[in-house]
Design an enzyme around this catalytic site. Structure first.
Site, short mmCIF file in Angstrom:
data_model
loop_
_atom_site.label_atom_id
_atom_site.label_comp_id
_atom_site.label_asym_id
_atom_site.label_seq_id
_atom_site.Cartn_x
_atom_site.Cartn_y
_atom_site.Cartn_z
N HIS A 176 0.82 -1.22 0.00
CA HIS A 176 0.00 0.00 0.00
C HIS A 176 0.86 1.27 0.00
O HIS A 176 1.99 1.25 -0.45
CB HIS A 176 -0.98 -0.05 1.16
CG HIS A 176 -1.66 -1.38 1.27
ND1 HIS A 176 -2.72 -1.74 0.50
CD2 HIS A 176 -1.35 -2.49 2.02
CE1 HIS A 176 -3.08 -3.00 0.77
NE2 HIS A 176 -2.26 -3.47 1.69
N GLU B 39 -2.56 0.24 7.95
CA GLU B 39 -1.63 -0.76 7.45
C GLU B 39 -0.42 -0.15 6.75
O GLU B 39 0.71 -0.56 6.97
CB GLU B 39 -2.35 -1.73 6.49
CG GLU B 39 -1.41 -2.82 5.98
CD GLU B 39 -2.06 -3.74 4.95
OE1 GLU B 39 -3.27 -3.59 4.68
OE2 GLU B 39 -1.35 -4.60 4.40
N HIS C 130 2.81 -7.00 4.65
CA HIS C 130 1.44 -6.52 4.82
C HIS C 130 0.97 -6.80 6.24
O HIS C 130 1.60 -7.56 6.98
CB HIS C 130 0.50 -7.23 3.84
CG HIS C 130 0.63 -6.74 2.44
ND1 HIS C 130 -0.33 -5.97 1.83
CD2 HIS C 130 1.63 -6.89 1.54
CE1 HIS C 130 0.07 -5.67 0.60
NE2 HIS C 130 1.27 -6.23 0.39
N GLU D 196 2.19 -11.51 6.27
CA GLU D 196 1.16 -10.75 6.99
C GLU D 196 1.61 -10.72 8.45
O GLU D 196 1.62 -11.74 9.12
CB GLU D 196 -0.21 -11.43 6.86
CG GLU D 196 -0.75 -11.50 5.44
CD GLU D 196 -1.42 -10.22 4.97
OE1 GLU D 196 -1.38 -9.21 5.70
OE2 GLU D 196 -1.98 -10.23 3.85
ZN LIG Z 1 -2.15 -5.27 2.69
#
Ligand SMILES: [Zn+2]
Length: 594
Positions: free
Chosen positions: A422, A437, A490, A552
């Site tokens: 992002h 995030e 992420h 993640e």
């Molecule tokens: Zn993400």
């Protein structure tokens, strides 16, 4: 933000928990057993009908129990169900006559079923409050069920111009703050709050806050006390909400460390154990003074002339040059790892702080104490390594000689691309309490880059700031920089807030080992659930001709993960774990030749 020099780290530890006031409320002997009562956060509840036992379990009307704990909800006579939402978002569903309640989506057996009386739903009180995370205690002598909010965690975070301290509690908490001097400290009392914080003490060394201590200061009512040891007075702003309390600490303009004590926002009780724990001024060592201006030191006073760092082949020399022979006392302190050299009988005319790099992160020199004078030099390690303290030049030069391992050549020609997800207009997932995030993964990514570089691994980033990078451009950016390994970072999100943990995704067979090693390191060291390696058809994994994974680093939609991800310490742990996985991979797998 630069670290501030700690001028007086050595102080007797005030072990508040040992001297907390355990005041026992007196109940006259032979008193009649009282009717059962419920006290929530110090407030006796007026309940109609009054609480009563059913099969040894205290029942009370739901409606009167919620508001004092900042919970909401209500009883629907039509469906004979009641839904309760706690201040942290916990959900409890009761049904009249049903032995099963639903707590955060999971069924739980009740000690007795809720019942209806005079149009109100009576529920098991202890069960309700425990489900909402409260501290609950039945006191036999007064026939009272005591309920208090619990402090779950303190989250310290950098904020514009200062430090943000978030106190996470299961329910409402009253806050009292007071600033005390000699030594400067901010005392934050969280009233009607039991502490569930395991870490009692955190060394910070930033924003003028040297250390944060937490203790259960008092029971009945419960008071959790947070003491922030300061370099100088700060401005404090308190922003309470339903459960969390946020304190903003900003350095006071022109504050002087030894200045007079500012008026306390709320006076602390004079019997405060903090006052007991800190020796009275007459008994305490003299308050350390701030760094003295050269003009205030008489020209022939013994002093430290200079602190310098010299780099030589294979070693570093931290040189403390005095104007006469020096004596020193050396010791090691943890959190952060550092070597502390106290040098009695000399002044440090100008406070110094040197960012070094390599095995030493920073060197600081400052006046630790005056009358008698003690100068303090702190060598803070980045990596623990061998060192030796020697005196040279007739004793006037104190030198810490540190082995400096030359940085290793790039490992096997590998270049690791780090891809923080992002950025810019794309925030990614938004956490349960608002953590974003794109910010978290950028910080983790930069920490990962630094961790790899410290080990001699070449690392490049697909973004190094809060900018938007198209998904389609990420792998090409990495390949243009010569990347041989691709690691996307992420943070996850789901509609189910209970899900938490770390997981690593891969797509192609050449990436299985990389995913496995990273996940193994994460599972071993970050302390949140290990959700294993998984496959997913993410675009960056699909696009990548080189071993590629997507990590993640936790679930932003889970309160515990989100709170951890707010902390620099956790992000660092995550970054280092990923880094270890990457290093294991590249030491096993040669880089593909272009
Ligand atoms: Zn993400």
């Amino acid at each position: 933000m630069a670290r501030r020099t700690s001028r007086r780290a050595a102080r007797s530890r005030a072990v508040l928990c040992l001297i907390g006031l355990f005041v026992l409320a007196g109940f006259p002997a032979g008193a009649q057993p009282a009717a059962p009562a419920v006290v929530v956060n110090g407030q006796p509840l007026q309940l109609d009908p009054p609480p009563a036992f059913r099969g040894g379990v205290l029942l009370a009307p739901l409606q009167g129990l919620l508001e004092p704990y900042a919970a909401t909800g209500g009883w629907d006579p039509l469906t004979r169900t009641a839904q309760v939402v706690g201040p942290r978002g916990s959900r409890v569903v009761f049904r009249a006559g049903d032995r099963v309640a639903v707590v955060d989506g999971q069924t739980r057996l009740l000690p007795v079923p809720p019942e209806v009386a005079a149009g109100k739903l009576l529920v098991p009180v202890e069960f309700l409050f425990r489900a909402l995370g409260a501290w609950v205690k039945w006191e036999e002598v007064s026939s009272t069920l005591h309920v208090a909010s619990q402090i779950l965690r303190l989250v310290l975070d950098r904020a514009p111009g200062g430090l943000r301290v978030q106190v996470e509690a299961t329910g409402p908490v009253q806050v009292r703050t007071a600033q005390l001097s000699q030594p400067d400290r901010l005392v934050v009392d969280l009233v009607n709050a039991a502490s569930r914080i395991e870490t009692r003490e955190v060394t910070l060394g930033e924003f003028g806050v040297r250390r944060v201590r937490v203790a259960q200061f008092q029971v009945k009512p419960y008071v959790t006390r947070v003491v922030l040891d300061l370099d100088a007075p700060v401005d404090v702003e308190v922003a309470p909400s339903a459960s969390d309390v946020v304190l903003w600490l900003r350095p006071r303009p022109g504050a002087v460390a030894s200045g007079p004590s500012p008026p306390a926002a709320t006076p602390m009780p004079t019997s405060s154990p903090e006052a007991v724990a800190t020796p009275s001024p007459s008994a305490s060592p003299p308050a350390p003074s701030p760094a003295l201006a050269p003009s205030s030191v008489s020209p022939d006073a013994p002093k430290i002339l200079e602190v310098t760092v010299e780099r030589q082949v294979g070693r570093l020399r931290v040189v403390v040059q005095g104007d006469r022979p020096l004596h020193y006392h050396a010791r090691e302190l943890p959190d952060p790892d550092r070597l502390v050299l106290d040098i009695p009988g000399v002044f440090v005319p100008v406070k110094q702080e040197l960012a070094v790099g390599g095995p030493v992160e920073v060197v600081r020199a400052a006046q630790f104490q005056t009358d008698p004078d003690v100068a303090r030099v702190v060598v803070q390690w980045q990596m623990r390594t061998r060192y030796e303290v020697v005196l040279e030049d007739g004793g006037s030069r104190l030198v810490v000689v540190v082995d400096d391992v030359p940085s290793q050549p790039p490992r096997g020609g590998h270049v690791v691309a780090i891809d923080p997800g992002h950025g810019g207009k794309d925030p990614g997932a938004i956490g349960a309490t608002g953590l974003v995030e794109k910010d978290v993964v950028l910080d983790v990514g930069l920490r990962l880059r630094d961790a790899l570089r410290r080990q001699g691994v070449r690392a490049v980033m697909t973004r190094e700031s809060d900018v938007f990078v198209d998904l389609a451009d990420r792998v090409p950016i990495a390949l243009r920089a010569g990347a041989t390994v691709f690691v996307s970072v992420h943070a996850n999100a789901t509609t189910r807030g209970v899900i938490r943990g770390v997981e690593t995704y891969y797509l192609k067979p050449d990436s299985v080992l990389l995913a496995t090693l990273i996940q193994e390191e994460l599972g071993r060291s970050v302390g949140i659930p290990d959700r294993g390696i998984r496959t997913a058809n993410f675009k960056v994994l699909r696009d990548s001709p080189i071993p590629a994974v997507l990590v993640e680093v936790g679930y932003l939609t889970n309160l515990e993960d989100e709170a951890l991800l707010r902390t620099p310490a956790f992000r660092q742990r995550v970054a280092e774990a990923i880094g270890r996985g990457v290093v294991r991979f590249i030491s096993q797998v040669p880089a593909l030749q272009p």
